[in-house]
Structures are given as C-alpha cells and as structure tokens.
Design a protein around this motif. Structure first.
Motif, PDB file in Angstrom:
ATOM      1  N   ARG A  75       0.717   5.882 -11.343  1.00 19.97           N
ATOM      2  CA  ARG A  75      -0.748   5.972 -11.256  1.00 19.97           C
ATOM      3  C   ARG A  75      -1.712   5.712 -11.668  1.00 19.97           C
ATOM      4  N   SER A 110       7.113   5.593 -11.224  1.00 18.00           N
ATOM      5  CA  SER A 110       5.962   5.304 -10.902  1.00 18.00           C
ATOM      6  C   SER A 110       5.052   5.629 -11.755  1.00 18.00           C
ATOM      7  N   LYS A 153      -1.390   2.700  -8.031  1.00 20.48           N
ATOM      8  CA  LYS A 153       0.238   2.577  -7.856  1.00 20.48           C
ATOM      9  C   LYS A 153       0.863   1.682  -7.980  1.00 20.48           C
ATOM     10  N   ARG A 204      -5.615   4.146   0.346  1.00 18.31           N
ATOM     11  CA  ARG A 204      -5.299   5.233   1.488  1.00 18.31           C
ATOM     12  C   ARG A 204      -5.243   4.092   2.493  1.00 18.31           C
ATOM     13  N   GLN A 218       2.530  -0.682  -5.571  1.00 19.97           N
ATOM     14  CA  GLN A 218       2.755  -0.032  -5.039  1.00 19.97           C
ATOM     15  C   GLN A 218       2.103   0.328  -3.797  1.00 19.97           C
ATOM     16  N   GLU A 219       0.738   0.957  -4.232  1.00 21.06           N
ATOM     17  CA  GLU A 219      -0.381   1.303  -3.577  1.00 21.06           C
ATOM     18  C   GLU A 219      -1.521   1.155  -3.642  1.00 21.06           C
ATOM     19  N   ASP A 266      -4.468   0.987   2.364  1.00 20.59           N
ATOM     20  CA  ASP A 266      -4.510   0.020   2.286  1.00 20.59           C
ATOM     21  C   ASP A 266      -3.499  -1.199   2.454  1.00 20.59           C
ATOM     22  N   VAL A 292      -0.740  -3.495   1.072  1.00 18.86           N
ATOM     23  CA  VAL A 292      -0.196  -3.376  -0.186  1.00 18.86           C
ATOM     24  C   VAL A 292      -0.048  -5.021  -0.983  1.00 18.86           C
ATOM     25  N   ARG A 307       1.124  -7.359  -2.877  1.00 16.17           N
ATOM     26  CA  ARG A 307       2.389  -7.112  -3.519  1.00 16.17           C
ATOM     27  C   ARG A 307       1.952  -8.241  -5.329  1.00 16.17           C
TER      28      ARG A 307
END
Lengths: 380, 380, 380
Positions: free
Chosen positions: C98, C96, C105, C118, C113-114, C120, C122, C124
C-alpha cells in the motif's frame, strides 16, 4: 573583458575624473578555453613533488608528477595507456612507474618498458602522454600545449624567488573559482580594505592614487606613497626611524602570474618608481594555474631581501599570509557561485579594475593569436 | 495537469461513481517556468528578517533581504553590480549595504551611493536590481516580475494571520521538491491517513465525502462532518461536551497558498459550510514559494481563535505541527526523486486529486495569460 | 571493443608472439544502452529480499522487491502509479503493498486492489509495472525487457551455487563503474598480481600461459598448471601431499556473469582441462548487474566441493573474499573516474585483454541483434 579601448603601451592609464561607464564583460564559461595552452604553468611547489606520485589536473588535463632518482621531475598523463587507471595509484620502480592494475611499466618518457604479461615483447608505441616540465624559482612548471614550443626561456621571471640575498617561502590552496577571478583580485588591492578588514586592510591605501600601464604583455598597477610614516611591519623590517617612500607595484605576467613589489626606503635614499632597491623590499608571488573552467590552483608566497636568515620570521609570515589568502579564497569561491547563480548578469569594470581588465585582454588576445594554426606559438 | 475538463465555477465537482480514468499529466520540468512571475510570494517570516542580511533565492532569483532602521524591508538581487559578490556577505551601514569585496555601497533602492575608490564621483546608473516587498500577515512578500504591477491589494488575503482575536505562529522548511507537489499534497487531506499515520492520521476522515469547487482563481475542497463526536483536540479547544459539526475546507489561492479552515461547532449552534464561526476555528496556513524547478520554501503555521493568549499552547502546537510537516517534507522529496528517476512516468490524477488538479490548471492558465505580451498582468 | 577480429568458435586464441597493436575502443557512455534488456540479471541475494520492501535500480529501472507470504518474490516498478512515490516506502499488507502517500493498494501483479478513497470502485487499469522474477542458484533474477520472452531456461547455469555436495556463500557491493569494467577485470586474472598484491597476488600466475576460446556466447580463458606444488590454500583443501595439476578457468556468460573454475587434483588422478573433478574444486561466482551507465551491483561468492559443512571455513572465506573484492571495487571506481576525466582517451586491449574484449563483443552483438524489431529475442 575585451570592451575597454586599448591603452598605449607604457602610458599611464585609468585616471579619468570619474568612474568609467559600466562595462559589460563576458566571464561565462564558453566553448573556448579561457586559458592559454602554449605556456608554462606552475604545477607544484618543489617540495610537493617527490618519489611518490602526485596527482594534479592542470588546464583540464589529469597529470601525475614524481621525481626520478636524480631528482628530475616527470609529468605524465594520469591515465595508464592500457585501461586508464590513474598512474598516480601506481608503483614507483627506479625512474619508472608501474600501473597498479595490470602492471604495465612506463618510463619517465611515458613509453612502455614492460608489458603486463612478463616476457611479452614490449610494444614501444604504447605510451602515456609526457609533458615538458622545468624546475625554476622553487616551482615545478609544466607546459600543456605543443611541446615543441616549450622553451624554458619563456618561464615567467620570478627572480626574487631564487636569487641570492633573498628568502622565499609560501603555500598552496585549491580555489573553486575561474583563475581569472584570482588575477582580478590581485591586480586591484582596493579589496584589501574590505576583504582583509580584520587582518591587513588599511583604509589609507585607498587614498593613494594608482597608475596602470601596459607594456607588451605585462600590466603594471603602481601606487607610490612618498614621504610617509612607515607602518609597523615595514618599520620593523627597515630597522630605522624617519619618513619613508613606500610602494606597491602589481605586475601581471602571462599566462597567469601576479607579482606585487612592496617595500619602503628612507626618503633620503632617493628611491623612485623606476629604481627602489635602497630600502627593504618584498615580492608577493601569486600564480593561478587553471584546473577547470571554474577552479584553479593558487600558489602564493613572499620573497624578501631582509632578515633572510630568520627562519622564525619566515614561518610566522607564511602563517599570516596563508590566513590572509584564505580570506581571498572564500571571496573568490562565493563570487564564482554567484556567477553561476546569476547567469544573466555580467561583471562590470570600474576604474579600479583597469589592471585586471588589461590582464584579461592580454590573455584573450594571446589565446586568439595561438588559436587557428595550432602551435603558432606564444610571443614573449 | 490540463486534461481534466473544466468545472463550472462554484459547482461541486469530482463525485462520479467511480475512479476517474488514469489521467496522464505532465509534471516534468520544462523550458517554461512552472510558476507565475507577476505575483506576490512569501519570501520570509517577519521574524527571519532583521538588520543582518538574509540570502534566499525566490523563483530562481538570488535575493538578499534586510531591514532598514525604520524596520522597512529591503530586497535586492544578491549580487553586487560590480563583481557579483553576494551582497549578503556585505556590511550593513545605516539603511545601505556595502559590498565586502571592493566596498561599493548601495542604498536600499539598490542604487550606488559610494564607489570603491573613495572620492570618485558616484555613477548613479550603477545599481543592484531592487524588488518590491511588502510586509503583511506576519510575512515578508516579494514581487519577482514586473514591478509596475506590484499592487499590494493582490497579496493573498490571509486575514486570520493578522486579525484581532486570532493567534498565529509557525515555521519554515526548505523542501527539495517542485512547489506544485506541495500544493497537491495540501489540497488532498487523504494523505493524512498514511503519511501522518503515526501522528494526526485518522482513518475516519476517509469516510466523509468531499466537495471540490472552483470560483475564479480559487479552488475549494470541503469536507463537512455533521453531528459527530469531537476528537480530543477539538473537544479541548471547544471546552464543552456534546455532538459537533466539524469541517475541513482547503482553499488554494494564487500564486501558491493553501489555507485550510478547520474547526468544530456545537450542533445546536447551526453552523454551515457557508457560515461556521460559532465554535472554535483554526486556519492551517501554507505557502509554497518556488526556489528552483525542483525546490521550494515552505512556510507553514496555524492561526486560531481560541486560547489565543496561551503562549504554551502556541509553542506546543508549533512543535507538533513542525513534526507533522517534516513527514510531508520527506514524502515530497522522495516523490521528486522518483519523478527524476522515472522520466517516462507521469503523475496520475484520481478523484481525490481534483483539488490539486484544478489548482495546477489555474496556475498554468495564469502563466499562459501573462506570457506573450509581457506585463499583461495578473487578474485578481 | 569491436575492433579485434572474430575468433573461430572454440579455437584457442590470443597467443601471437607479441603484444597486439594498440586497439582503440569506445567505452564512452553513448545514447545506446550498454546492456542487454531481454536477459536475466541478478537483482539480489535470496537473503536480501524478505517481507520488507527492498529498493534497487536494475538496468536504469527503479524497482522494489519483496516476498509474498508463500516466499515468492515480487518485483514492481518502484513508483506508485498514482503520484510516483516510491512503493518501497509503502506498507506491506498480505501479498500486497500500500502506497505510503494516499494509500493506493497494489497486488503482487502490480494491479490496483484498493483506491485511495475507501469504497471507490477499483479501476483495474491502474497498475505498477511488474517484472518477471525467478529465484535460482541462491539469487533473485529479474527480466527487465519484454516479459513474454522471460524464459527461466535462459537463466545462466550457475549450478555449483545450488548443487548437492557443494557449499556456496558470498556478498554484495555497489560499484560506481560501468558493469563492463567489472567483466574486463574478472576475465583477466593478471590483475591479481598488482591489485591484490597485499592479499592473493602471486607473480607465478603470470608465468603460466593462458588460452582464450569463444563458443557461441561463452568466452573461456583457461590456465592449466600441470605437475606443480599445490599452494597452501589448496593443499589444505586437498588434504594430501604430492604434485598437483592446478587450473583457473574464467568463463563469461551473457548477459553479465563471470564464473571462475579453480582447483587442484593430484597428478596421479589424470585431470584435464575438459574433465577435472578428481580433486578439490571451487567456483568463484561473479555477477555484475548494471544499475546505470556508470554503476553496477556486484554479487560475488564462492561455491566449493570440499569442507562443505565447515561453517567456520565458509565465514572466514567470505570475509577474505570480501576484502579482496573491495580492492577491485576501488580500482574499478578509480578507472571510471579516469574515463570520465579523460574523455579523449580510449581503453586499449592487449593480449591479456582478449577474454574481456570477446565478452564485450558478444554483449554488443546481442544488443544489436535485439534492437530493431523489439522483442526479437535472446538467442541461447
């Protein structure tokens, strides 16, 4: 700069009691060209052009210049008619030039002489645009408009640059500013006091009155200083003591020359504005050739009728003059940047700007006169 | 950034369970100005302006700044009303400035005091645009819009920059990015973890929840960390051991300030979000003044209420802060280049962007409110 | 370049007695794209892409390339879907990447993916545009148009770059010129005589006739030199004396490859234009990937079937070839500047330009065929 009322031909102008009202002028780059097409422009000093190609854009047209074996100068569009590679990257062969890309060979008339594939019949319709050039007064002149109108008699008469009994030398600067800003600059020597503060600026210049006159397509700004002490430079040139008459006469000549007649004569000699060849005299020669709407080629020099065989003087003076004109270049380029950064502002014209204002009017009228029926010509 | 629904004044916001849907935002440069005209902007640090002229373009307007003999600051359009040469190239005389080209002399009000030709009567209609300036909180502020609305009471209250008991210093960076990208950056400290990975980034910051609130034209993003171990910097400032409450409160103030209230207080002191002057406290001061649609002037610094007489600390901290903000400058400029290179893409706003999104909404509404009847004013 | 009449498929062309009339061509940048979107383009050499992100703009689209742990190549839009910071500034984590700004990310498929915050959930739906890539013939290929049409079978067959018994190496140059100027250049080796005068230019090349043929979307320009003395380079490669047949066969392949089949075979071997694998052979490999309307990425190299294990030869030849192609780069960039400076001029096509002219026609027709119903496909 078309707002000021016309001045009667030959009449003195521009001495109202106070400052003229703030005149709004349009110096913005517009869709219309700001220069005259059917006119002779200085493209280069004679010493700049030789066998090797010289690339220079004149009035927006990329050109290449080179000399033939007989020293005649050739000017062609600087783009091979085949794939447009600049011809100035090409190879010189005799009087011809061969493109560095595929080898198309063009004669000094721009016409194809040899195709890229050897042995192929030459298509004589293939040619690079050729421009009429003429060498006079130490300069190479080029005519960018309708070639059928390119009469050498129309070349501005810079006679002191090539006359017997006169010495002439000078230099070249590219300037990132509208060429008309250069004309404005030279038609008003007031700027010397501030721009050339550290070199030739003399506050007393500001004390002497000027007269501006227009005669046909010429604009003259005259300053006559009668019975003064000669400044050191002129005393050295004159090589005699005593009071002198001193003059500074700026003349604008279409399409873009300013020549400044300067000098001193002993008072006893009886010099006058009309006739002042009694003492020592110089002509500051300036030609501003448009490159683009916001850049020009500045050719400058001085012709003089004293110490003409003193090569050391010539070299020293050229060095000094080059330094002074670098100060102008810096000012003109800052002025252009400011015009670009302040699009809502306009140039104003005060009393001192009358010479430049008149010159811009003459240019604008000549452009307009040439415009509608193409090739109507350039009255001179 | 007008798509997010308005948040009730003062109410906490932006804590839905998940990420907000991808919001399409228009950050493109458009025909409309992206900044408020009737507003005070920081033009310079107090120490940047002195007798010598300083040229700086504020909100698209080239300006020149200098100090008078009484230390008062003058701001004029940086173009001589005569031929537009930048006045910043000019010569300072007393409280006036004389153009370096033809010597037009202008007073600190921009009005002509002496014409290029000495002795000519002065045309008092000739003037360079003068801007209202005010010096406060160590900055020189300028009002670019309607001068009649330039009330000093509207200057953003950066009181820690000039209050007794506080020390303040900082620096300046030009940033080649829309000033609103700078606001976005500062209204969301999440970026510290990555942008400032090598300097001040702390992953634990990400663990603490934030609250965003809007009150009139202020946006506040608060992070309260109760009962934690003070990090080394703050332990050194506090000069005592034991658990602390720590806070980071970002506040956006029209037209373009972000001040970040940071500090710690011993838990025993009972500090709260509303009242937290019990420990040691600093304000990170940021002002982003538009230069053009894609560049701004970034004034940054820190005011603190501890070790205020420690000049060594002040210098070290300024150096460190300057390093950190250089990391932001690099990011913002890369972001601007990417906006330009990807014209079909739009900024998205996630949960963390709520502060910046609200700030942009307030700016957009204020611009709209000022727009149609010119000079409607700036409600504050 | 659409003015020349079509040539019957497979038929020899371009040998009229004289030069073709001057054909006016439109090479100006227009509103329409000058390249095909639904096509494979070389994005990079295999050795240019690794774990660290590589930023490169392909067909106007900023992209970032990197390798996953399994060495597979990822291509994403080089702008974080959050605030558009170039992903190429980001941090690689596993397969991946970031974002360096707020830490969004993204996986190798471009999908989130992120989240920056942090913990939360995701979203998509958040993703950076991912492009189909394929590694073949030592190059990383990317498909910029409709991904559903990205069939690897459409990748131009540059088999000598990856076949057993062949050695291949080469380099990369950014070129500030329309990619089609690069195609023109390579489809006519006449230019070697002048452009490469100091390196590989050989006037005798000009003596040998060429044949141009079009077959589907391929253009071939062939030169067969029967029973000649091998030049030193080829004699060294062949390692035997005696007369040889020599060939130069330039082939244009959509969307933008030119491969030049060169070599010699002993006369006794009976080589022919159709079948000439009897002696020593090389393929000059050229791929011109559009970056913008006036710039491209030039990937060049040579594949050969002789001395294939001689690494010293490989290195020396690459160095020499790199020097020769620098000469082309200089010419192409001067040509582009001249096109820009002479907007009223058009490229002309002579007999020697037939290969390039046909290639441009094929490109133009393919662009037109793809245009109206999006995703109509790329016939191959």
């Amino acid at each position: 700069m078309s707002e000021a009322p016309p001045v009667a031909s030959g009449a003195p102008a521009g001495r109202p009691a106070g400052a003229s009202p703030r005149i709004r002028t349009r110096s913005r780059v517009s869709a219309e060209r700001s220069w005259l097409s059917n006119a002779w422009y200085v493209a280069a000093w004679d010493f700049e052009v030789d066998q090797a190609p010289l690339a220079r854009t004149i009035c927006g047209v990329p050109m290449v210049f080179y000399r033939k074996l007989d020293r005649g100068v050739v000017a062609l569009r600087d783009a091979c008619p085949h794939r447009l590679l600049p011809l100035s990257l090409g190879l010189r062969e005799g009087d011809s030039i061969r493109c560095k890309y595929h080898g198309l060979k063009l004669g000094p008339d721009g016409k194809a002489q040899e195709m890229p594939t050897r042995g192929d019949p030459v298509n004589r319709a293939i040619c690079a645009e050729a421009f009429v050039v003429y060498e006079r007064h130490r300069f190479v002149w080029v005519w960018v408009g309708d070639a059928s109108l390119a009469d050498p008699a129309l070349i501005p008469d810079l006679w002191p640059c090539s006359a017997q009994g006169w010495a002439f030398d000078g230099g070249y600067y590219p300037v990132a500013a509208d060429y008309r800003l250069g004309i404005d600059n030279l038609m008003d020597l007031t700027h010397e006091t501030y721009v050339h503060m550290g070199s030739i600026g003399q506050p007393e210049i500001l004390e002497s009155p000027i007269e501006t006159s227009v005669e046909g397509q010429k604009v003259t700004v005259s300053r006559w200083m009668a019975g003064i002490d000669a400044p050191p430079f002129w005393r050295g040139a004159l090589k005699q003591e005593g009071p002198v008459d001193r003059w500074q006469i700026c003349e604008f000549i279409l399409p873009s020359a300013v020549i400044i007649d300067v000098g001193v004569a002993p008072v006893a000699a009886g010099a006058s504005l009309e006739s002042h060849d009694q003492g020592v005299r110089g002509f500051v020669i300036d030609f501003m050739t448009p490159e683009s709407a916001t850049s020009h080629h500045y050719f400058w020099g001085m012709a003089r009728n004293f110490d003409i065989d003193d090569a050391g003087f010539t070299a020293r003076f050229k060095r000094q003059q080059g330094g002074v004109f670098l100060e102008d270049k810096a000012i003109l380029e800052a002025q252009q940047r400011s015009l670009d950064a302040n699009p809502e502002l306009r140039l104003s014209a005060y009393r001192i700007d009358e010479g430049g204002t008149r010159a811009r009017q003459i240019i604008a009228r000549a452009i307009k006169a040439q415009a509608p029926p193409a090739g109507t010509g350039d009255p001179a």
